[in-house]
Design a protein around this motif. Structure first.
Motif, PDB file in Angstrom:
ATOM      1  N   VAL A 132       0.838  -1.196   0.000  1.00  0.00           N
ATOM      2  CA  VAL A 132       0.000   0.000   0.000  1.00  0.00           C
ATOM      3  C   VAL A 132       0.878   1.254   0.000  1.00  0.00           C
ATOM      4  O   VAL A 132       0.618   2.208  -0.735  1.00  0.00           O
ATOM      5  CB  VAL A 132      -0.948  -0.005   1.212  1.00  0.00           C
ATOM      6  CG1 VAL A 132      -1.834   1.230   1.213  1.00  0.00           C
ATOM      7  CG2 VAL A 132      -1.815  -1.265   1.210  1.00  0.00           C
ATOM      8  N   GLN A 133       1.918   1.258   0.810  1.00  0.00           N
ATOM      9  CA  GLN A 133       2.822   2.409   0.861  1.00  0.00           C
ATOM     10  C   GLN A 133       3.558   2.617  -0.455  1.00  0.00           C
ATOM     11  O   GLN A 133       3.821   3.751  -0.855  1.00  0.00           O
ATOM     12  CB  GLN A 133       3.819   2.222   1.999  1.00  0.00           C
ATOM     13  CG  GLN A 133       3.198   2.286   3.386  1.00  0.00           C
ATOM     14  CD  GLN A 133       4.196   1.981   4.491  1.00  0.00           C
ATOM     15  OE1 GLN A 133       5.231   1.353   4.258  1.00  0.00           O
ATOM     16  NE2 GLN A 133       3.884   2.421   5.704  1.00  0.00           N
ATOM     17  N   ALA A 134       3.858   1.506  -1.138  1.00  0.00           N
ATOM     18  CA  ALA A 134       4.548   1.621  -2.423  1.00  0.00           C
ATOM     19  C   ALA A 134       3.707   2.397  -3.426  1.00  0.00           C
ATOM     20  O   ALA A 134       4.234   3.147  -4.256  1.00  0.00           O
ATOM     21  CB  ALA A 134       4.874   0.227  -2.968  1.00  0.00           C
ATOM     22  N   GLY A 135       2.391   2.237  -3.349  1.00  0.00           N
ATOM     23  CA  GLY A 135       1.512   2.959  -4.248  1.00  0.00           C
ATOM     24  C   GLY A 135       1.390   4.431  -3.928  1.00  0.00           C
ATOM     25  O   GLY A 135       0.855   5.199  -4.732  1.00  0.00           O
ATOM     26  N   VAL A 136       1.868   4.858  -2.750  1.00  0.00           N
ATOM     27  CA  VAL A 136       1.898   6.283  -2.403  1.00  0.00           C
ATOM     28  C   VAL A 136       3.109   6.945  -3.036  1.00  0.00           C
ATOM     29  O   VAL A 136       3.013   8.023  -3.648  1.00  0.00           O
ATOM     30  CB  VAL A 136       1.933   6.473  -0.869  1.00  0.00           C
ATOM     31  CG1 VAL A 136       2.003   7.956  -0.534  1.00  0.00           C
ATOM     32  CG2 VAL A 136       0.736   5.831  -0.212  1.00  0.00           C
ATOM     33  N   VAL A 137       4.257   6.300  -2.901  1.00  0.00           N
ATOM     34  CA  VAL A 137       5.507   6.890  -3.384  1.00  0.00           C
ATOM     35  C   VAL A 137       5.594   6.844  -4.902  1.00  0.00           C
ATOM     36  O   VAL A 137       5.933   7.829  -5.563  1.00  0.00           O
ATOM     37  CB  VAL A 137       6.708   6.155  -2.751  1.00  0.00           C
ATOM     38  CG1 VAL A 137       8.019   6.704  -3.312  1.00  0.00           C
ATOM     39  CG2 VAL A 137       6.677   6.292  -1.248  1.00  0.00           C
ATOM     40  N   GLN A 138       5.246   5.682  -5.468  1.00  0.00           N
ATOM     41  CA  GLN A 138       5.364   5.510  -6.916  1.00  0.00           C
ATOM     42  C   GLN A 138       4.217   4.640  -7.409  1.00  0.00           C
ATOM     43  O   GLN A 138       4.192   3.445  -7.141  1.00  0.00           O
ATOM     44  CB  GLN A 138       6.703   4.855  -7.276  1.00  0.00           C
ATOM     45  CG  GLN A 138       6.908   4.625  -8.763  1.00  0.00           C
ATOM     46  CD  GLN A 138       6.949   5.921  -9.555  1.00  0.00           C
ATOM     47  OE1 GLN A 138       7.648   6.851  -9.170  1.00  0.00           O
ATOM     48  NE2 GLN A 138       6.217   5.981 -10.657  1.00  0.00           N
ATOM     49  N   PRO A 139       3.227   5.201  -8.122  1.00  0.00           N
ATOM     50  CA  PRO A 139       2.115   4.383  -8.604  1.00  0.00           C
ATOM     51  C   PRO A 139       2.589   3.328  -9.586  1.00  0.00           C
ATOM     52  O   PRO A 139       3.560   3.541 -10.328  1.00  0.00           O
ATOM     53  CB  PRO A 139       1.188   5.398  -9.283  1.00  0.00           C
ATOM     54  CG  PRO A 139       2.074   6.555  -9.635  1.00  0.00           C
ATOM     55  CD  PRO A 139       3.114   6.602  -8.563  1.00  0.00           C
ATOM     56  N   GLY A 140       1.923   2.179  -9.566  1.00  0.00           N
ATOM     57  CA  GLY A 140       2.256   1.121 -10.499  1.00  0.00           C
ATOM     58  C   GLY A 140       1.364   1.179 -11.724  1.00  0.00           C
ATOM     59  O   GLY A 140       0.668   2.174 -11.969  1.00  0.00           O
ATOM     60  N   ALA A 141       1.367   0.115 -12.486  1.00  0.00           N
ATOM     61  CA  ALA A 141       0.538   0.035 -13.689  1.00  0.00           C
ATOM     62  C   ALA A 141      -0.914  -0.184 -13.277  1.00  0.00           C
ATOM     63  O   ALA A 141      -1.303  -1.277 -12.885  1.00  0.00           O
ATOM     64  CB  ALA A 141       1.015  -1.113 -14.580  1.00  0.00           C
ATOM     65  N   GLY A 142      -1.697   0.869 -13.347  1.00  0.00           N
ATOM     66  CA  GLY A 142      -3.091   0.768 -12.937  1.00  0.00           C
ATOM     67  C   GLY A 142      -3.259   0.603 -11.444  1.00  0.00           C
ATOM     68  O   GLY A 142      -4.262   0.038 -10.994  1.00  0.00           O
ATOM     69  N   MET A 143      -2.310   1.091 -10.650  1.00  0.00           N
ATOM     70  CA  MET A 143      -2.346   0.925  -9.198  1.00  0.00           C
ATOM     71  C   MET A 143      -1.925   2.236  -8.531  1.00  0.00           C
ATOM     72  O   MET A 143      -0.827   2.730  -8.796  1.00  0.00           O
ATOM     73  CB  MET A 143      -1.397  -0.190  -8.747  1.00  0.00           C
ATOM     74  CG  MET A 143      -1.503  -1.469  -9.525  1.00  0.00           C
ATOM     75  SD  MET A 143      -0.107  -2.574  -9.209  1.00  0.00           S
ATOM     76  CE  MET A 143      -0.252  -3.691 -10.612  1.00  0.00           C
TER      77      MET A 143
END
Length: 493
Positions: A272-283
């Protein structure tokens, strides 16, 4: 501030909406079966967030209602076969052949079958009303008033309560990616703030050293401080990773342990924290701030995402709302509680429905069995395509139970003004929290002061979907619209 000593007025129950939905499951067969399939049935799609609802309690009452109706229909089908399909031909044959004894016996059997069916229908209706009134007016918790639906199903529903990941249907990416949050009030990106300049040392001597931080630190600070800053007791703040449905396998086994089953609702917080710093593909990860109105009748939410790219910070903001329940769920308030009125109401309803209930029971059982077989076959074909042909399946939720049974026509004045107050407080709270965070990290806030003047022109009208044509200068909403119902039926795989 000292509290003034005043009498306490009557308050809504915190679980008022859950109680109405549980009561509605006993009084509305279609709703009960929809809930039973969606919450406890075999499926591949994720379950949408049902904010403010105890899903375990609702699943229990829906299952109890479905079992009661199925039991009634099995008995009625047996009566129909023995008392109607046999008695009617026998009576006709007796009349044609001049066998009066056979005709009288068949007629008596037909009357007995109808009388027995009347008793069965009345018993089922009485049990449904008793259960509905018990959950609406009783003191016990709703989930304690119905038997459980199995440890596995209830464990999954409890995990849904603390969900930190939301797979949403790919089609919703163009309309409403925040499935479960209701109708869009506003979406915007706030004015950029320069966070690269250090603040002046108040003691003199030049500039302070900026303390390093990232978007995770900012999200955590806002989540921790918002309830106190905004003055909204009971505010719920949670980071959630929103994932497009057909991108779910890319997150990994923590979200989708088995490609032939539904995704999970809770994953390790590092993802979840990873999606704050750097969004993924469709995430992308959003900080969801949710506030429930009196009795859970209205829910407002604000989804925030800090876009921290040196040298500036911007906030992506989306405000959503869920109105009160549809009018059909208030039927429990019109049921007589006892005495002659209750007896007569049961008598009237039973007499009016016994004939159709008796004659239609075999057909209803056949249709339900056929629907279950077709559902199982469709899931089997789908799993075969996923497993053998590597089909790219969309696991995302289309909507949620709570928003599906909402109705903007039920929104009252006090709920509308309360909701507008919630959203304005949330906006101001985010601004205050951001300023405090920047000052704590020795960042010059002069750029923030300039951006705040523009951001504060944003207003919210809690009326349903707000389209781009309704948004004026600086994002000011000019006119509200109506919530649009989902075009896809519930429970699809």
């Amino acid at each position: 501030m000292a509290a003034r000593p005043l009498p306490v007025l009557a308050q809504y129950r915190d679980d008022a909406v859950t109680r109405l939905l549980c009561a509605g499951a006993h009084l509305d067969e279609g709703f009960a079966r929809e809930v039973d399939v969606e919450l406890t049935g075999d499926r591949l799609r994720a379950t949408g967030l049902s904010l403010g609802v105890d899903l375990v309690a609702l699943a229990r009452h829906a299952r109890a209602s479905v079992r009661r109706i199925d039991r009634r229909d099995r008995r009625l089908a047996a009566l129909c076969a023995a008392g109607v399909w046999v008695a009617v031909p026998a009576a006709l044959y007796g009349l044609v052949a001049g066998l009066s004894a056979l005709s009288l016996g068949a007629g008596a059997g037909l009357v007995l079958a109808y009388a027995t069916a009347w008793v069965l229908v009345r018993q089922a209706e009485n049990e449904a009303r008793t259960a509905a009134l018990g959950v609406e007016h009783g003191a016990a918790r709703p989930k304690d008033l119905a038997p459980d639906v199995g440890a596995e199903a209830e464990g999954r529903l409890l995990e849904q309560k603390r969900a930190n990941v939301v797979p949403y249907a790919s089609g919703a990416e163009r309309t409403n990616p925040f499935v479960g949050s209701g109708s869009k009030i506003k979406e915007m990106v706030w004015q950029p703030i320069d966070v690269s300049r250090p603040a002046e040392d108040p003691a003199g001597g030049g500039k302070l050293a900026v303390k390093p931080f990232d978007a995770v630190d900012l999200h955590s600070f806002v989540a921790r401080e918002m309830e106190h800053i905004a003055g909204l007791k009971g505010l719920r703040a949670r980071n959630r990773l929103y994932v497009i449905g057909d991108h779910v396998p890319y997150v990994g086994p923590d979200l989708l342990p088995d490609r032939l089953s539904r995704p999970r609702a809770h994953i390790p917080k590092q993802l979840v924290q990873a999606g704050v710093v750097q969004p993924g593909a469709g995430m992308r990860t959003y900080l969801s701030l949710e506030r429930t109105g009196e009795g859970g009748r209205v829910i407002v939410s604000m989804h925030l995402r800090a876009r921290l790219q040196h040298p500036s910070l911007t906030w992506e903001v989306a405000a959503y709302g869920i109105p009160p329940l549809q009018s059909r769920f208030y039927r429990v308030h019109t049921l007589p509680l006892g005495g002659w009125e209750r007896w007569w109401s049961l008598f009237s309803v039973t007499t009016a429905t016994t004939g159709s209930a008796l004659l239609g029971a075999p057909g209803r059982l056949v249709r339900r069995a056929s629907a279950r077989r077709e559902w199982a076959r469709s899931l089997e074909r789908l799993r075969r395509d996923i497993g053998r042909r590597h089909l790219r399946f969309d696991y995302g939720a289309v909507d949620s139970l709570r928003e599906r049974v909402a109705d903007w026509d039920q929104l009252g004045f006090s709920e509308r003004t309360d909701s507008q107050d919630f959203l304005q407080r949330l906006q101001q709270g985010v601004l205050i929290a951001t300023e405090r965070f920047l000052k704590d990290h020795n960042v010059d806030t002069s750029s923030y002061d300039q951006a705040q003047q523009v951001i504060n022109t944003h207003t919210y009208t809690f009326q349903g979907d707000i389209h781009s044509s309704n948004i004026g200068a600086h994002g000011t909403v000019n006119q509200g619209g109506k919530a649009q119902p989902s075009g896809k039926p519930a429970g699809q795989p």
